[in-house]
Motif scaffolding. Structure first.
Motif, PDB file in Angstrom:
ATOM      1  N   PRO A   1       3.457  -2.796  -7.089  1.00 26.17           N
ATOM      2  CA  PRO A   1       2.517  -1.647  -6.480  1.00 26.17           C
ATOM      3  C   PRO A   1       2.935  -0.348  -6.931  1.00 26.17           C
ATOM      4  O   PRO A   1       1.782   0.633  -7.080  1.00 26.17           O
ATOM      5  CB  PRO A   1       3.213  -1.827  -5.201  1.00 26.17           C
TER       6      PRO A   1
ATOM      7  N   TYR B   1       2.184   1.521  -3.396  1.00 27.82           N
ATOM      8  CA  TYR B   1       1.092   2.195  -4.310  1.00 27.82           C
ATOM      9  C   TYR B   1       1.222   3.694  -4.188  1.00 27.82           C
ATOM     10  O   TYR B   1       1.149   4.544  -4.956  1.00 27.82           O
ATOM     11  CB  TYR B   1      -0.104   1.598  -4.063  1.00 27.82           C
TER      12      TYR B   1
ATOM     13  N   TYR C   1      -7.820   2.438  -5.821  1.00 25.43           N
ATOM     14  CA  TYR C   1      -7.085   1.987  -4.745  1.00 25.43           C
ATOM     15  C   TYR C   1      -7.883   0.748  -4.054  1.00 25.43           C
ATOM     16  O   TYR C   1      -7.371  -0.248  -3.690  1.00 25.43           O
ATOM     17  CB  TYR C   1      -7.003   3.036  -3.695  1.00 25.43           C
TER      18      TYR C   1
ATOM     19  N   ARG D   1       1.484   6.770  -6.695  1.00 26.39           N
ATOM     20  CA  ARG D   1       0.544   7.626  -7.269  1.00 26.39           C
ATOM     21  C   ARG D   1       0.999   9.306  -7.114  1.00 26.39           C
ATOM     22  O   ARG D   1       0.506   9.909  -7.942  1.00 26.39           O
ATOM     23  CB  ARG D   1      -0.409   7.404  -6.322  1.00 26.39           C
TER      24      ARG D   1
ATOM     25  N   ALA E   1       1.188   0.427 -10.029  1.00 19.24           N
ATOM     26  CA  ALA E   1      -0.116   0.545  -9.897  1.00 19.24           C
ATOM     27  C   ALA E   1      -0.535   1.808  -9.468  1.00 19.24           C
ATOM     28  O   ALA E   1      -1.694   2.230 -10.149  1.00 19.24           O
ATOM     29  CB  ALA E   1      -0.594  -0.778  -9.092  1.00 19.24           C
ATOM     30  N   GLY E   2       0.154   2.237  -8.597  1.00 17.22           N
ATOM     31  CA  GLY E   2      -0.200   3.766  -8.363  1.00 17.22           C
ATOM     32  C   GLY E   2       0.018   4.736  -9.470  1.00 17.22           C
ATOM     33  O   GLY E   2      -0.790   5.790  -9.680  1.00 17.22           O
TER      34      GLY E   2
ATOM     35  N   VAL F   1      -1.103  -7.431  -9.235  1.00 16.11           N
ATOM     36  CA  VAL F   1      -1.100  -6.952  -7.989  1.00 16.11           C
ATOM     37  C   VAL F   1      -0.748  -8.081  -7.146  1.00 16.11           C
ATOM     38  O   VAL F   1       0.218  -8.598  -6.274  1.00 16.11           O
ATOM     39  CB  VAL F   1      -2.097  -5.946  -7.312  1.00 16.11           C
TER      40      VAL F   1
ATOM     41  N   SER G   1       0.794  -1.251  -0.089  1.00 15.08           N
ATOM     42  CA  SER G   1      -0.077  -0.083  -0.140  1.00 15.08           C
ATOM     43  C   SER G   1       0.723   1.205   0.058  1.00 15.08           C
ATOM     44  O   SER G   1       0.425   2.326  -0.580  1.00 15.08           O
ATOM     45  CB  SER G   1      -0.891   0.049   1.327  1.00 15.08           C
TER      46      SER G   1
ATOM     47  N   ASN H   1      -4.093  -6.861  -3.395  1.00 12.32           N
ATOM     48  CA  ASN H   1      -3.133  -6.773  -2.368  1.00 12.32           C
ATOM     49  C   ASN H   1      -3.228  -7.585  -1.050  1.00 12.32           C
ATOM     50  O   ASN H   1      -2.208  -8.260  -0.877  1.00 12.32           O
ATOM     51  CB  ASN H   1      -2.831  -5.251  -2.088  1.00 12.32           C
TER      52      ASN H   1
ATOM     53  N   PHE I   1      -7.065  -2.188  -6.031  1.00 12.88           N
ATOM     54  CA  PHE I   1      -5.799  -2.677  -5.831  1.00 12.88           C
ATOM     55  C   PHE I   1      -5.545  -3.122  -4.405  1.00 12.88           C
ATOM     56  O   PHE I   1      -4.685  -4.241  -4.302  1.00 12.88           O
ATOM     57  CB  PHE I   1      -4.818  -1.336  -5.772  1.00 12.88           C
TER      58      PHE I   1
END
Length: 204
Positions: free
Chosen positions: A128, A75, A138, A79, A131-132, A114, A72, A145, A141
């Motif tokens: 991760p 990610y 989220y 992001r 993905a962000g 993921v 997280s 995750n 994700f």
């Protein structure tokens, strides 16, 4: 790797739990997995738990939570920083080939990447963040995750626990088995997608 083994082997109880958890967390949160694989730390931790150095249930919980939280954070880093991270000194150190491999993996498998990336070496550290960067929702994700992080951490710790001193051999087995595990997960995702699609057609 021998130095990591030596450090972990000198610990027991909560210090061992904390260090294994930090390595599982840092693998995705700060790209530590490109230097010190968290998977190896989990294997060693499981093997040490088999000797009574720490509680196996506590180790599984700590490893799973740290793996999920680490993803997280990875990610969120992706992001917030986006492409500047990829072009930074750290990004250049990672290497364009690795970034491209992870990006292709996400494009091919979507959110399931993921979960699947957990089982494939370098992808654990990069997926991760990518993905962000690609603004994957989220909530989606997080769902993949949690499934990937919990199953990966639990499996690796228990393999180390069962095989004990043979954890180095287990590391080789996990590398080979990761392809099969990923294939099974892909199949499960496809089956679920097919079932959901049929149900939607049926209700129309």
């Amino acid at each position: 790797m021998d130095q990591l083994t030596s450090i972990l082997s000198d610990l027991s109880g909560w210090p061992l739990l904390v260090l294994v958890g930090l390595l599982a967390f840092g693998e995705c949160a700060a790209f530590i997995g490109l230097i010190l694989p968290g998977e190896t730390a989990l294997l060693i931790g499981g093997a040490l738990a088999a000797t009574g150095r720490t509680n196996i249930a506590a180790l599984v919980i700590v490893a799973a939570v740290c793996a999920v939280v680490g993803d997280s954070v990875g990610y969120e880093i992706g992001r917030r920083t986006g492409m500047p991270l990829r072009r930074s000194r750290l990004g250049r150190w990672v290497g364009e080939e690795r970034w491209q491999r992870a990006e292709t993996f996400i494009q091919r498998h979507g959110p399931a990447a993921v979960m699947l990336g957990r089982w494939i070496g370098v992808l654990r550290a990069l997926v991760p963040a990518l993905a962000g960067m690609t603004r994957m929702p989220y909530r989606r994700f997080l769902a993949y995750n949690v499934v990937g992080g919990v199953t990966w951490a639990t499996t690796v710790v228990l393999v180390g626990y069962v095989l004990g001193a043979s954890w180095k051999r287990a590391q080789g087995y996990l590398g080979a088995a990761s392809i099969g595990i990923a294939a099974v997960v892909v199949l499960a995702v496809l089956v679920r997608w097919f079932v959901v699609r049929r149900r939607r057609r049926h209700h129309r």
